[in-house]
Design a protein around this motif. Sequence first.
Motif, mmCIF file in Angstrom:
data_model
loop_
_atom_site.group_PDB
_atom_site.id
_atom_site.type_symbol
_atom_site.label_atom_id
_atom_site.label_comp_id
_atom_site.label_asym_id
_atom_site.label_seq_id
_atom_site.Cartn_x
_atom_site.Cartn_y
_atom_site.Cartn_z
ATOM 1 N N LEU A 206 -8.781 -0.096 -0.819
ATOM 2 C CA LEU A 206 -7.871 0.128 0.306
ATOM 3 C C LEU A 206 -6.870 -1.018 0.423
ATOM 4 C CD1 LEU A 206 -10.470 1.352 2.960
ATOM 5 C CD2 LEU A 206 -8.800 2.776 1.758
ATOM 6 N N SER A 207 -7.353 -2.240 0.304
ATOM 7 C CA SER A 207 -6.485 -3.407 0.438
ATOM 8 C C SER A 207 -5.432 -3.463 -0.672
ATOM 9 C CB SER A 207 -7.331 -4.676 0.435
ATOM 10 O OG SER A 207 -6.515 -5.831 0.481
ATOM 11 N N GLU A 208 -5.861 -3.213 -1.899
ATOM 12 C CA GLU A 208 -4.939 -3.296 -3.040
ATOM 13 C C GLU A 208 -3.808 -2.283 -2.951
ATOM 14 O OE1 GLU A 208 -7.518 -2.770 -6.341
ATOM 15 O OE2 GLU A 208 -8.149 -4.881 -6.411
ATOM 16 N N ASN A 209 -4.033 -1.187 -2.248
ATOM 17 C CA ASN A 209 -3.021 -0.135 -2.159
ATOM 18 C C ASN A 209 -2.386 -0.038 -0.768
ATOM 19 O OD1 ASN A 209 -3.133 1.451 -4.865
ATOM 20 N ND2 ASN A 209 -5.274 1.071 -4.335
ATOM 21 N N SER A 210 -2.570 -1.100 0.027
ATOM 22 C CA SER A 210 -1.956 -1.180 1.363
ATOM 23 C C SER A 210 -2.232 0.072 2.188
ATOM 24 C CB SER A 210 -0.436 -1.411 1.235
ATOM 25 O OG SER A 210 -0.160 -2.596 0.520
ATOM 26 N N ILE A 211 -3.494 0.493 2.184
ATOM 27 C CA ILE A 211 -3.914 1.675 2.941
ATOM 28 C C ILE A 211 -4.613 1.204 4.208
ATOM 29 C CG2 ILE A 211 -5.365 3.731 2.922
ATOM 30 C CD1 ILE A 211 -4.967 3.820 -0.125
#
Length: 244
Positions: A206-211
Amino acid sequence: MGNIQCCFKRYEKKYLLSQEQYAAMRAGMAAHTVPDEYGCYSISNVYYDTPDYRLIRDSLEKPVYKEKLRVRSYGVPGDRDKVFVELKKKYDGVVYKRRVVMPAQDASLWLGGVREGDGSQISREIDYFMRLYQPAPKVFIAYDREAYAGAEDSELRITFDTNLRARDVDVDLRLGDCGAPLLPDGLTLMEIKIPGVAPMWLARLLSENSIYTTSFSKYGAYYQNFVLGGKRAAAIQKEVLLSA
């Protein structure tokens, strides 16, 4: 129907994904999840509310405690097909869901005050809710769902909902699943359901894809778009007729 779970307690987080974020999620979770036993399917819901929309108005105020009543089916049911009468409560971020399973026609008669419930504790809780609010079928909302469970933790569920649609005419699960769109094209609603803390791989993905989480509510979106926005039953009816 004895193996159907009727009580749930869990955290539910929602996210609105772009097409790129959806693709990244699907790729990143592939090694950690498996499709659920039903794969892809359509879900239909009828939400109950008061004439002045008290329940959804209270919900949108983001109180510590809120509750709602809906009837859910998988696909379009006939009179004798099973549906779920669900009382859903949220307190301090935790979701509690309790439900009764019965034929669609029986559920309609029960909630319409024509017949009794099944006598269970959950049935009595729903009876109390009905006496307290005296709600009626208010809106039909359906969507197409793609569902996955954790490969190592089956209590982890990740779902992707598309083609969200609603109507406030013919508010009956047995009358088809067409409706006016609730989301712009290209957006997917993702829900993560888990009894505790998310696994590290999921938090990293989630963090890596700015979700980031959103407070999006399907019934809330209907209320804001078609009631507060002034597009009431006539506008939805037009959409339904055009898409039928």
